[in-house]
Design a protein around this motif. Structure first.
Motif, short mmCIF file in Angstrom:
data_model
loop_
_atom_site.label_atom_id
_atom_site.label_comp_id
_atom_site.label_asym_id
_atom_site.label_seq_id
_atom_site.Cartn_x
_atom_site.Cartn_y
_atom_site.Cartn_z
N ILE A 35 0.53 -20.61 4.35
CA ILE A 35 0.88 -19.19 4.53
C ILE A 35 -0.40 -18.36 4.57
CG2 ILE A 35 2.09 -17.21 3.57
CD1 ILE A 35 3.89 -19.22 2.07
N THR A 36 -0.54 -17.55 5.63
CA THR A 36 -1.66 -16.62 5.74
C THR A 36 -1.14 -15.25 6.11
OG1 THR A 36 -3.10 -18.40 6.51
CG2 THR A 36 -3.87 -16.16 6.87
N LEU A 37 -1.56 -14.23 5.38
CA LEU A 37 -1.19 -12.85 5.66
C LEU A 37 -2.48 -12.05 5.79
CD1 LEU A 37 1.15 -10.68 5.76
CD2 LEU A 37 0.64 -10.29 3.35
N LYS A 38 -2.63 -11.31 6.89
CA LYS A 38 -3.81 -10.48 7.10
C LYS A 38 -3.37 -9.04 7.35
CE LYS A 38 -6.62 -14.03 9.33
NZ LYS A 38 -7.24 -14.43 10.59
N VAL A 39 -4.15 -8.11 6.84
CA VAL A 39 -3.95 -6.69 7.12
C VAL A 39 -5.26 -6.18 7.72
CG1 VAL A 39 -3.38 -4.42 6.19
CG2 VAL A 39 -2.35 -6.47 5.18
N ASN A 40 -5.19 -5.69 8.95
CA ASN A 40 -6.37 -5.16 9.63
C ASN A 40 -6.21 -3.67 9.86
OD1 ASN A 40 -6.17 -8.17 10.66
ND2 ASN A 40 -8.30 -7.53 10.84
N GLY A 41 -7.30 -2.94 9.66
CA GLY A 41 -7.25 -1.50 9.87
C GLY A 41 -8.59 -0.96 10.32
N THR A 42 -8.63 0.34 10.45
CA THR A 42 -9.84 1.03 10.89
C THR A 42 -10.27 2.04 9.82
OG1 THR A 42 -8.57 2.76 11.99
CG2 THR A 42 -9.18 0.84 13.32
N SER A 43 -11.50 2.50 9.95
CA SER A 43 -11.97 3.58 9.08
C SER A 43 -13.02 4.36 9.87
CB SER A 43 -12.58 3.02 7.79
OG SER A 43 -13.85 2.47 8.04
N THR A 44 -13.47 5.46 9.28
CA THR A 44 -14.50 6.27 9.93
C THR A 44 -15.85 5.55 9.94
OG1 THR A 44 -14.80 7.38 7.82
CG2 THR A 44 -13.42 8.50 9.45
N LEU A 45 -16.00 4.47 9.15
CA LEU A 45 -17.26 3.73 9.09
C LEU A 45 -17.20 2.41 9.88
CD1 LEU A 45 -20.09 3.83 7.86
CD2 LEU A 45 -19.16 2.69 5.83
N HIS A 46 -16.15 1.62 9.65
CA HIS A 46 -16.02 0.32 10.34
C HIS A 46 -14.59 -0.19 10.22
CE1 HIS A 46 -15.90 -1.60 6.40
NE2 HIS A 46 -17.02 -0.95 6.09
N ASP A 47 -14.25 -1.18 11.05
CA ASP A 47 -12.95 -1.83 10.92
C ASP A 47 -12.97 -2.71 9.66
OD1 ASP A 47 -12.33 -0.64 13.29
OD2 ASP A 47 -12.38 -2.46 14.50
N GLY A 174 -14.63 10.52 -0.26
CA GLY A 174 -13.99 11.03 0.95
C GLY A 174 -14.81 10.93 2.21
N ALA A 175 -16.05 10.44 2.11
CA ALA A 175 -16.90 10.32 3.31
C ALA A 175 -16.37 9.26 4.27
CB ALA A 175 -18.34 9.99 2.91
N MET A 176 -15.74 8.23 3.72
CA MET A 176 -15.15 7.19 4.56
C MET A 176 -13.64 7.20 4.35
SD MET A 176 -15.83 3.11 4.50
CE MET A 176 -14.34 2.18 4.31
N LYS A 177 -12.89 7.33 5.44
CA LYS A 177 -11.44 7.36 5.37
C LYS A 177 -10.87 6.27 6.25
CE LYS A 177 -11.24 12.29 4.48
NZ LYS A 177 -10.77 13.60 4.90
N THR A 178 -9.81 5.65 5.76
CA THR A 178 -9.15 4.61 6.56
C THR A 178 -8.10 5.25 7.45
OG1 THR A 178 -7.53 4.18 4.82
CG2 THR A 178 -9.51 2.82 4.81
N GLY A 179 -7.83 4.60 8.58
CA GLY A 179 -6.79 5.08 9.48
C GLY A 179 -5.41 4.77 8.92
N ASN A 180 -4.41 5.51 9.38
CA ASN A 180 -3.05 5.34 8.89
C ASN A 180 -2.41 4.05 9.39
OD1 ASN A 180 -0.58 5.95 7.66
ND2 ASN A 180 0.11 7.23 9.36
N ALA A 181 -2.69 3.67 10.63
CA ALA A 181 -2.06 2.48 11.24
C ALA A 181 -2.79 1.22 10.81
CB ALA A 181 -2.06 2.60 12.76
N VAL A 182 -2.03 0.20 10.42
CA VAL A 182 -2.59 -1.11 10.11
C VAL A 182 -1.78 -2.17 10.84
CG1 VAL A 182 -3.52 -0.45 7.85
CG2 VAL A 182 -1.20 -1.38 8.00
N THR A 183 -2.43 -3.29 11.13
CA THR A 183 -1.76 -4.42 11.76
C THR A 183 -1.59 -5.52 10.72
OG1 THR A 183 -2.75 -3.92 13.90
CG2 THR A 183 -1.84 -6.14 13.62
N ILE A 184 -0.33 -5.89 10.48
CA ILE A 184 -0.03 -7.00 9.57
C ILE A 184 0.19 -8.24 10.42
CG2 ILE A 184 1.57 -7.89 7.83
CD1 ILE A 184 2.20 -4.97 7.11
N SER A 185 -0.63 -9.27 10.21
CA SER A 185 -0.49 -10.54 10.94
C SER A 185 -0.11 -11.62 9.96
CB SER A 185 -1.82 -10.93 11.61
OG SER A 185 -2.26 -9.89 12.45
#
Length: 192
Positions: A35-47, A174-185
């Protein structure tokens, strides 16, 4: 006498057909591994990515006589949210705070319906619970049957954290913020 013999023969034929159909589409409780679960997202600094390689999954599957997956009558999955790890412990701690893991330690999915096409593609619906909030989600996945009669299921789903009352984490005051959308794989192997 003649009528009762015909009736007995008819009943015997119906029972035979029933057993043939039941054998042809056998429902099997399965052992789940890999079993592998990944959550990928974005931020103002990097993915970013968080990954868990565990959890518990229980599934009932139906196979054709040739060993192909034909239906998924039941499936449930539970993973401890704090088993999701990134490359940065500070990010992990902020994610756990956003996921409210002290009150809601687990992320769960419970299948409600699923259809499996001849090419192995799966369309499913179920209840996904994150941070104590449950939503009905539609999923698509792909199943592949291996030579050893195991089935590998892979899929992904884009969700918005705020749909589950999760405030997208921020870092460095607060200098780095993550995006609201994430991809669950997700990927897991089911053994007949």
């Amino acid at each position: 006498m003649y009528h009762s013999a015909i009736i007995r023969k008819g009943i015997a034929t119906l029972l035979f057909v029933h057993f043939i159909i039941a054998a042809a589409f056998a429902q099997t409780k399965t052992l789940v591994s890999g079993i592998t679960l990944k959550v990928n997202g974005t931020s103002t600094l990097h993915d970013w990515e968080m990954k868990a390689t565990g959890g518990t999954c229980a599934a009932d599957l139906t196979f054709s006589p040739a060993g192909q997956l034909t239906a998924i009558p039941a499936l449930s999955y539970t993973v401890a949210a704090e088993t999701l790890k990134s490359e940065h412990s500070g990010m992990d701690n902020n994610a756990y705070k956003a996921l409210k893991t002290k009150k809601n330690p687990n992320i769960t999915f419970k299948l409600t319906t699923a259809t499996v096409a001849a090419d192995g593609s799966i369309k499913a619906q179920g209840q996904l619970t994150i941070a104590g909030v449950t939503k009905v989600v539609d999923l698509t996945a792909k199943s592949t049957t291996t030579a050893g009669k195991s089935v590998v299921i892979k899929g992904s789903k884009v969700i918005n954290m705020t749909d589950f009352s999760v405030e997208p984490p921020s870092f460095m005051m607060g200098a780095m913020k993550t995006g609201n959308a994430v991809t669950i794989s997700y990927e897991f192997t089911l053994h007949q």
